[in-house]
Design an enzyme around this catalytic site. Structure first.
Site, PDB file in Angstrom:
ATOM      1  N   ASP A   5      -2.383  14.872 -22.207  1.00 20.69           N
ATOM      2  CA  ASP A   5      -1.105  15.532 -21.935  1.00 20.69           C
ATOM      3  C   ASP A   5      -0.599  16.228 -23.190  1.00 20.69           C
ATOM      4  O   ASP A   5      -0.690  15.685 -24.300  1.00 20.69           O
ATOM      5  CB  ASP A   5      -0.070  14.508 -21.477  1.00 20.69           C
ATOM      6  CG  ASP A   5       1.289  15.142 -21.250  1.00 20.69           C
ATOM      7  OD1 ASP A   5       1.446  15.852 -20.240  1.00 20.69           O
ATOM      8  OD2 ASP A   5       2.186  14.947 -22.092  1.00 20.69           O
ATOM      9  N   TYR A  12       5.159  21.156 -28.671  1.00 19.70           N
ATOM     10  CA  TYR A  12       4.614  20.307 -29.720  1.00 19.70           C
ATOM     11  C   TYR A  12       3.998  21.159 -30.829  1.00 19.70           C
ATOM     12  O   TYR A  12       2.844  21.572 -30.758  1.00 19.70           O
ATOM     13  CB  TYR A  12       3.564  19.349 -29.154  1.00 19.70           C
ATOM     14  CG  TYR A  12       4.054  18.461 -28.032  1.00 19.70           C
ATOM     15  CD1 TYR A  12       5.399  18.121 -27.911  1.00 19.70           C
ATOM     16  CD2 TYR A  12       3.163  17.940 -27.094  1.00 19.70           C
ATOM     17  CE1 TYR A  12       5.842  17.309 -26.880  1.00 19.70           C
ATOM     18  CE2 TYR A  12       3.606  17.119 -26.064  1.00 19.70           C
ATOM     19  CZ  TYR A  12       4.950  16.804 -25.959  1.00 19.70           C
ATOM     20  OH  TYR A  12       5.390  16.000 -24.933  1.00 19.70           O
ATOM     21  N   LYS A  71       3.245  21.494 -20.133  1.00 24.83           N
ATOM     22  CA  LYS A  71       4.630  21.618 -19.681  1.00 24.83           C
ATOM     23  C   LYS A  71       5.104  23.063 -19.738  1.00 24.83           C
ATOM     24  O   LYS A  71       4.508  23.888 -20.431  1.00 24.83           O
ATOM     25  CB  LYS A  71       5.517  20.708 -20.529  1.00 24.83           C
ATOM     26  CG  LYS A  71       5.031  19.254 -20.507  1.00 24.83           C
ATOM     27  CD  LYS A  71       5.853  18.344 -21.375  1.00 24.83           C
ATOM     28  CE  LYS A  71       5.293  16.925 -21.337  1.00 24.83           C
ATOM     29  NZ  LYS A  71       4.052  16.793 -22.123  1.00 24.83           N
TER      30      LYS A  71
END
Length: 336
Positions: A46, A51, A77
């Site tokens: 994931d 990030y 995401k």
């Protein structure tokens, strides 16, 4: 609905640290961590554009791009686009998370939960991840820790923008499932109550853990289990404080949290249990929990996580936690 039928195990790989969370991780160390996870049999990964402003996705893609695509599950995401423009990472407004990725790439991060933004985000992620498809897509951080009192505005933007796009992609078979990726219980509860949205799962980070589970236990987890919406346990160590670190929820742990960890540690030592194993197995014990994705930034951490999820824990330890009011009396534990 549900995602667990697509998951290859109960332990996945959370790649937020690969975005240089807290520190500048050497490239070779980051890539070796992913390679170790693969070699140890982990097959769910994931990540998110947020990030390190795309750094985590790029590093993950460097390793996974050489692996057989049908042999692993991949999620990322939407909600933030990574621009070619640059900014000082240390000056970013990250709500309660402060300078979490100040060592990440300098590319500007733009919030966008619209339909067009969702399509763009997915296309950009596919390129950074060096892959042709995603399995799950989570709508990122439409919650109080980033938006404060305006979180319902962000939620509504995603409800009319990202939600229908992801639901269509799921229905067309382009992705296997969608949901939210948040650090608060309320947005997932709100999504479960919508008639027009039918999420398959959601990532809940830090809210169903050994240290913090009462609110999620009261309503969210039972409702999710009833509706067949699987919960991915993010942040099972609450940013590291139950894994030997000093952070709780992306900040230095408060004296109250440090004291609670000390009390748990004392009981763990009495029963020959590691706190890391207790934290990981507690989060996975609820029927709604499908998988845990602890973050790893060093190859040795992967082996520790695998050992923790398989470590035998006596029932007497969980009884002691309940008797000392360190976990909720009705919280499921692994031996039950």
């Amino acid at each position: 609905m549900g995602i667990r039928s697509f998951l290859p195990g109960r332990l996945g790989f959370g790649s937020a640290p690969l975005g240089n969370m807290y520190r500048a991780i050497p490239e070779e160390e980051a890539l070796a961590t992913v390679e170790t996870a693969w070699n140890e049999g982990i097959r769910y990964f994931d990540t998110a554009p947020f990030y390190g402003a795309g750094l985590s996705e790029i590093r993950l893609g460097q390793v996974l791009g050489s692996k057989p695509r049908d042999e692993f599950v991949l999620s990322t995401k939407v909600g933030r686009l990574i621009s070619d423009e640059t900014e000082d990472p240390a000056d970013r407004d990250l709500g309660e998370k402060g300078g979490l990725f100040e060592h990440g790439r300098p590319n500007k991060i733009v919030y966008d939960y619209s339909a067009d933004g969702t399509h763009r985000s997915i296309d950009d992620s596919l390129k950074r991840l060096n892959t042709d498809r995603l399995d799950f897509v989570w709508v990122h951080d439409i919650s109080q820790d980033f938006w404060g009192d305006r979180w319902l505005e962000a939620f509504d933007q995603a409800r009319t923008g990202a939600f229908p796009i992801l639901q269509d992609l799921r229905d067309q078979g382009v992705i296997k499932g969608w949901g939210l990726g948040v650090n608060r219980v309320e947005p997932i509860e709100l999504t479960l109550g919508l008639q027009e949205a039918q999420p398959d799962g959601s990532v809940l980070a830090g809210r169903y853990t050994l240290l913090d589970h009462e609110r999620a236990l009261q309503r969210l987890m039972p409702t999710a289990a009833e509706q067949g919406v699987d919960i991915v346990i993010g942040g099972p160590y609450n940013s590291g404080v139950t894994a030997g670190g000093t952070h709780f929820e992306y900040q230095q742990a408060s004296p109250a949290i440090v004291d609670k960890v000390k009390r748990i540690t004392a009981l763990a030592e009495q029963h020959g249990v590691s706190v890391k194993a207790a934290a990981l197995q507690f989060s996975l014990a609820h029927p709604a929990a499908a998988v845990a994705i602890p973050g790893s930034s060093h190859p040795s951490h992967v082996a520790e996580d695998l050992a923790a999820v398989n470590e035998p824990i006596p029932a007497a330890f969980w009884t002691a936690l309940r008797e000392n009011e360190l976990i909720a009396p009705n919280a499921p534990v692994p031996t039950e």
